[in-house]
Design a protein around this motif. Structure first.
Motif, PDB file in Angstrom:
ATOM      1  N   ASP A  64       0.829  -1.227   0.027  1.00  0.00           N
ATOM      2  CA  ASP A  64       0.086  -0.022   0.117  1.00  0.00           C
ATOM      3  C   ASP A  64       0.969   1.305   0.020  1.00  0.00           C
ATOM      4  OD1 ASP A  64      -1.963   1.952   0.228  1.00  0.00           O
ATOM      5  OD2 ASP A  64      -2.575   1.389   2.248  1.00  0.00           O
ATOM      6  N   ILE A  65       1.267   1.727  -1.091  1.00  0.00           N
ATOM      7  CA  ILE A  65       2.154   2.674  -1.228  1.00  0.00           C
ATOM      8  C   ILE A  65       1.546   4.007  -2.070  1.00  0.00           C
ATOM      9  CG2 ILE A  65       4.094   1.545  -1.003  1.00  0.00           C
ATOM     10  CD1 ILE A  65       4.755   1.643  -3.858  1.00  0.00           C
ATOM     11  N   GLU A  66       2.168   4.855  -2.031  1.00  0.00           N
ATOM     12  CA  GLU A  66       2.042   6.204  -2.652  1.00  0.00           C
ATOM     13  C   GLU A  66       3.073   6.537  -3.436  1.00  0.00           C
ATOM     14  OE1 GLU A  66      -0.409   9.738  -0.745  1.00  0.00           O
ATOM     15  OE2 GLU A  66       0.265   8.402   0.965  1.00  0.00           O
ATOM     16  N   HIS A  67       3.355   7.071  -4.514  1.00  0.00           N
ATOM     17  CA  HIS A  67       4.267   7.522  -5.369  1.00  0.00           C
ATOM     18  C   HIS A  67       3.962   9.039  -5.459  1.00  0.00           C
ATOM     19  CE1 HIS A  67       7.634   6.797  -8.679  1.00  0.00           C
ATOM     20  NE2 HIS A  67       7.841   7.736  -7.837  1.00  0.00           N
ATOM     21  N   ILE A  68       4.746  10.003  -4.582  1.00  0.00           N
ATOM     22  CA  ILE A  68       4.059  11.286  -4.410  1.00  0.00           C
ATOM     23  C   ILE A  68       4.850  12.360  -5.249  1.00  0.00           C
ATOM     24  CG2 ILE A  68       2.813  10.848  -2.301  1.00  0.00           C
ATOM     25  CD1 ILE A  68       5.210  11.934  -0.859  1.00  0.00           C
ATOM     26  N   ALA A  69       6.191  12.070  -5.640  1.00  0.00           N
ATOM     27  CA  ALA A  69       6.845  12.820  -6.399  1.00  0.00           C
ATOM     28  C   ALA A  69       7.917  12.168  -7.407  1.00  0.00           C
ATOM     29  CB  ALA A  69       8.105  13.702  -5.730  1.00  0.00           C
ATOM     30  N   ALA A  70       8.151  12.707  -8.488  1.00  0.00           N
ATOM     31  CA  ALA A  70       9.020  12.139  -9.558  1.00  0.00           C
ATOM     32  C   ALA A  70      10.416  12.477  -9.354  1.00  0.00           C
ATOM     33  CB  ALA A  70       8.710  12.642 -11.071  1.00  0.00           C
ATOM     34  N   SER A  71      11.307  11.122  -9.893  1.00  0.00           N
ATOM     35  CA  SER A  71      12.779  11.552  -9.806  1.00  0.00           C
ATOM     36  C   SER A  71      13.242  11.244 -11.213  1.00  0.00           C
ATOM     37  CB  SER A  71      13.412  10.483  -8.747  1.00  0.00           C
ATOM     38  OG  SER A  71      12.745  10.506  -7.780  1.00  0.00           O
ATOM     39  N   PRO A  72      14.256  12.092 -11.821  1.00  0.00           N
ATOM     40  CA  PRO A  72      14.823  12.196 -13.059  1.00  0.00           C
ATOM     41  C   PRO A  72      15.917  10.866 -13.164  1.00  0.00           C
ATOM     42  CG  PRO A  72      15.719  14.032 -11.952  1.00  0.00           C
ATOM     43  CD  PRO A  72      14.505  13.468 -10.926  1.00  0.00           C
ATOM     44  N   LYS A 106       5.742   6.517  -0.010  1.00  0.00           N
ATOM     45  CA  LYS A 106       5.825   6.298   1.366  1.00  0.00           C
ATOM     46  C   LYS A 106       4.497   5.082   1.289  1.00  0.00           C
ATOM     47  CE  LYS A 106       2.537   9.803   2.858  1.00  0.00           C
ATOM     48  NZ  LYS A 106       2.520  10.766   3.800  1.00  0.00           N
ATOM     49  N   GLY A 107       4.445   4.400   2.398  1.00  0.00           N
ATOM     50  CA  GLY A 107       3.347   3.266   2.657  1.00  0.00           C
ATOM     51  C   GLY A 107       3.845   2.306   3.467  1.00  0.00           C
ATOM     52  N   THR A 108       3.105   1.174   3.246  1.00  0.00           N
ATOM     53  CA  THR A 108       3.188  -0.158   3.908  1.00  0.00           C
ATOM     54  C   THR A 108       3.634  -1.523   3.209  1.00  0.00           C
ATOM     55  OG1 THR A 108       1.113  -0.607   4.383  1.00  0.00           O
ATOM     56  CG2 THR A 108       2.197   0.519   6.218  1.00  0.00           C
ATOM     57  N   HIS A 109       4.272  -2.225   3.594  1.00  0.00           N
ATOM     58  CA  HIS A 109       4.560  -3.451   2.626  1.00  0.00           C
ATOM     59  C   HIS A 109       4.552  -4.662   3.565  1.00  0.00           C
ATOM     60  CE1 HIS A 109       6.319  -6.365   0.227  1.00  0.00           C
ATOM     61  NE2 HIS A 109       7.568  -6.199   0.511  1.00  0.00           N
ATOM     62  N   GLU A 110       3.899  -5.670   3.328  1.00  0.00           N
ATOM     63  CA  GLU A 110       3.517  -7.019   4.030  1.00  0.00           C
ATOM     64  C   GLU A 110       4.684  -8.010   3.574  1.00  0.00           C
ATOM     65  OE1 GLU A 110      -0.370  -7.946   5.927  1.00  0.00           O
ATOM     66  OE2 GLU A 110      -0.105  -9.368   4.300  1.00  0.00           O
ATOM     67  N   ARG A 111       5.092  -8.986   4.300  1.00  0.00           N
ATOM     68  CA  ARG A 111       5.739 -10.104   3.824  1.00  0.00           C
ATOM     69  C   ARG A 111       5.572 -11.261   4.762  1.00  0.00           C
ATOM     70  NH1 ARG A 111       9.185  -8.696  -0.053  1.00  0.00           N
ATOM     71  NH2 ARG A 111      10.338 -10.758   0.054  1.00  0.00           N
ATOM     72  N   PHE A 112       5.616 -12.442   4.347  1.00  0.00           N
ATOM     73  CA  PHE A 112       5.404 -13.515   5.150  1.00  0.00           C
ATOM     74  C   PHE A 112       6.888 -14.278   5.095  1.00  0.00           C
ATOM     75  CE2 PHE A 112       0.990 -12.965   5.357  1.00  0.00           C
ATOM     76  CZ  PHE A 112       0.595 -13.746   6.157  1.00  0.00           C
ATOM     77  N   ILE A 113       6.997 -15.147   6.125  1.00  0.00           N
ATOM     78  CA  ILE A 113       8.270 -15.690   6.357  1.00  0.00           C
ATOM     79  C   ILE A 113       7.912 -17.290   5.747  1.00  0.00           C
ATOM     80  CG2 ILE A 113       9.615 -16.941   8.007  1.00  0.00           C
ATOM     81  CD1 ILE A 113       9.449 -14.597   9.787  1.00  0.00           C
TER      82      ILE A 113
END
Length: 132
Positions: A64-72, A106-113
């Protein structure tokens, strides 16, 4: 042992191969959202790797992420992760990415072992023909 508070850091320089145009996620020659997500996943994964039992790994299951600004192309992008929740085998990370001018995602990321060999076997068994 995997515990809340584990932090990770990663960085990458934006290349043409990592642009939205080349990755097929848009037409602009800027850091692609899928590339930012890959950096976030890689940073999170590597941060907990030293704490896992032998033969174990992690797999990404949710973002669940937001991409809020561009990078060249040519700009350095850094990623910071923090493990904010551990629920059995489920791990939740806070993820942030910044370029040289500030926050870009920014945001959150879920992973499973997972047990790597068992996971591989289960996955590749999908290729076997069903018995009739």
């Amino acid at each position: 042992m995997v515990k809340k508070g584990i932090k990770g850091h990663g960085e990458i320089v934006v290349t043409a191969a990592l642009s939205a145009e080349k990755m097929g996620s848009g037409v602009m020659d800027v850091f692609a959202t899928p590339a930012m997500l890959a950096l976030m996943e890689n940073t999170a994964y590597k941060s907990v790797l030293p704490y896992l039992n032998e033969g174990c790994g992690t797999v990404g299951t949710k973002v669940d992420i937001e991409h809020i600004a561009a990078s060249p192309v040519g700009m350095k992008v850094e990623c910071d992760t923090e493990l904010i929740e551990v629920d059995g085998r489920r791990l939740v990370f806070k993820v942030e990415a910044s370029d040289e001018k500030g926050l870009i995602g920014k945001g959150t990321h879920e992973r499973f072992i997972i047990e790597s060999q068992k996971f591989r076997e289960k996955t590749y068994n999908k290729l076997k023909k069903d018995e009739e």
